[in-house]
Write an enzyme that holds these catalytic residues in place. Structure first.
Site, PDB file in Angstrom:
ATOM      1  N   HIS A   1      -7.472  -4.260  10.404  1.00 44.26           N
ATOM      2  CA  HIS A   1      -7.151  -4.196   8.991  1.00 44.26           C
ATOM      3  C   HIS A   1      -5.866  -4.904   8.218  1.00 44.26           C
ATOM      4  CE1 HIS A   1      -4.938  -0.257   9.443  1.00 44.26           C
ATOM      5  NE2 HIS A   1      -4.007  -0.920   9.434  1.00 44.26           N
TER       6      HIS A   1
ATOM      7  N   ASP B   1       0.958  -1.307   0.098  1.00 42.13           N
ATOM      8  CA  ASP B   1      -0.149   0.061   0.101  1.00 42.13           C
ATOM      9  C   ASP B   1       0.910   1.322   0.032  1.00 42.13           C
ATOM     10  OD1 ASP B   1       0.755  -0.728   2.505  1.00 42.13           O
ATOM     11  OD2 ASP B   1      -0.997  -0.828   3.495  1.00 42.13           O
TER      12      ASP B   1
ATOM     13  N   GLU C   1      -9.823  -1.706   5.167  1.00 38.27           N
ATOM     14  CA  GLU C   1     -10.351  -1.447   6.679  1.00 38.27           C
ATOM     15  C   GLU C   1     -11.527  -2.116   6.977  1.00 38.27           C
ATOM     16  OE1 GLU C   1      -8.621   0.662   8.613  1.00 38.27           O
ATOM     17  OE2 GLU C   1      -8.242   2.542   8.053  1.00 38.27           O
TER      18      GLU C   1
ATOM     19  N   ASN D   1      -7.416  -2.412  14.372  1.00 38.51           N
ATOM     20  CA  ASN D   1      -8.876  -2.529  14.203  1.00 38.51           C
ATOM     21  C   ASN D   1      -8.826  -3.688  13.258  1.00 38.51           C
ATOM     22  OD1 ASN D   1      -8.062  -1.665  11.678  1.00 38.51           O
ATOM     23  ND2 ASN D   1      -9.518  -0.069  11.471  1.00 38.51           N
TER      24      ASN D   1
HETATM   25  C1  GLP Z   1      -0.401   0.402   8.373  1.00 34.76           C
HETATM   26  C2  GLP Z   1      -0.100  -0.371   7.233  1.00 34.76           C
HETATM   27  C3  GLP Z   1      -0.345  -1.864   7.622  1.00 34.76           C
HETATM   28  C4  GLP Z   1       0.177  -2.075   9.004  1.00 34.76           C
HETATM   29  C5  GLP Z   1      -0.574  -1.447   9.872  1.00 34.76           C
HETATM   30  C6  GLP Z   1       0.100  -1.784  11.336  1.00 34.76           C
HETATM   31  O1  GLP Z   1      -1.877   0.614   8.587  1.00 34.76           O
HETATM   32  N1  GLP Z   1      -0.919   0.005   5.939  1.00 34.76           N
HETATM   33  O2  GLP Z   1       0.075  -2.670   6.439  1.00 34.76           O
HETATM   34  O3  GLP Z   1       0.013  -3.611   9.102  1.00 34.76           O
HETATM   35  O4  GLP Z   1       0.085  -0.056   9.787  1.00 34.76           O
HETATM   36  O5  GLP Z   1       1.441  -0.729  11.611  1.00 34.76           O
HETATM   37  P1  GLP Z   1       2.213  -1.249  12.944  1.00 34.76           P
HETATM   38  O6  GLP Z   1       2.957  -2.353  12.474  1.00 34.76           O
HETATM   39  O7  GLP Z   1       3.133   0.191  12.979  1.00 34.76           O
HETATM   40  O8  GLP Z   1       1.436  -1.424  14.053  1.00 34.76           O
END
Ligand code: GLP
Length: 241
Positions: free
Chosen positions: A138, A67, A143, A136
């Site tokens: 995702h 993404d 989402e 959440n």
């Molecule tokens: C963002 C990314 C996800 C990732 C999430 C969690 O939303 N798009 O791919 O899994 O963050 O991030 P973190 O690992 O910093 O908690």
């Protein structure tokens, strides 16, 4: 879904990196799906360590990232493009031509979605996809919603995600509100998936992924329908299981 729980978050980085390393060693032309966020950082640090020790050669692998924010240039310090170069690509011998991230630069970023899925298909699909999980539930930027979105698409980020991401920006106003993301279908087509989660903030999402209904309200729950998924969790993320 295979679930492995570790005492320390640091062990997860090594475990995930070892699985990725095994994939690269057995198939030097493999296609990896990569993720951003804080959770994969120890995984990338371990991959860099394996490279420095001469164990891994990245020169013929290809990668696709999950993404990217919409409206954030590639040179912005919080772009996922920059993240990947700063934390991994600039530290290993990967060919920059073999690296792809979604790039929402068209006047209508919807136009950048279908070509991304087509590029993944043209590369032969993803052999191993690395995922984190949002608070959440995702995955990538899929989402919670009413139906699992299939292909790469543009998404409005939820309040919870904007809130979680504000730690990287000066103020909440600066946090991007839209992103381009591989869809759940694009992710599920990967031949193998690793999902990593650490910390208490992920405990509820991890519970829903593993024990809740398979439902787009927890996008990660769809992974239970995939034949080859390993979840690497620390004790805190696994605390409600
Ligand atoms: C963002 C990314 C996800 C990732 C999430 C969690 O939303 N798009 O791919 O899994 O963050 O991030 P973190 O690992 O910093 O908690």
């Amino acid at each position: 879904m295979k679930v492995q729980v570790y005492d320390e978050a640091s062990q997860i980085g090594k475990a995930a990196a070892m699985l990725i390393a095994a994939k690269i060693i057995t198939n030097p032309r493999c296609v990896l799906g990569l993720a951003t966020g804080s959770t994969p950082l120890p995984t990338y640090a371990s991959l860099v360590e394996f490279y420095d020790k001469g164990i891994l050669d990245f020169s013929t692998i290809r990668t696709f990232n999950l993404d990217e924010y919409v409206g954030v240039s590639r040179s912005h310090e919080q772009s996922y493009y920059r993240f990947m170069f700063d934390n991994l690509f600039s530290k290993i011998n990967i060919n920059p031509d073999n690296v792809q991230l979604p790039n929402p630069i068209s006047a209508n970023p919807e136009d950048d979605c279908e070509p991304y899925d087509a590029a993944i298909e043209a590369a032969g699909g993803i052999d191993l996809q690395l995922l984190g999980i949002g608070n959440n539930g995702h995955i990538a930027f899929n989402e919670p919603c009413g139906v699992f979105p299939f292909g790469t698409h543009i998404v409005d980020l939820t309040e919870s995600t904007v809130e979680a991401n504000k730690r990287f920006f000066d103020s909440i106003e600066d946090v991007p509100k839209k992103a381009i993301t591989m869809g759940v279908g694009s992710i599920m087509k990967a031949r193998e998936i690793i999902i990593i989660a650490t910390g208490k903030a992920k405990a509820e999402a991890v519970w829903s992924m593993i024990n809740g209904e398979v439902n787009p309200v927890c996008p990660a729950s769809v992974l239970r329908l995939h034949a080859k998924v390993t979840a690497f969790l620390d004790r805190e993320a696994a605390s409600l299981l």
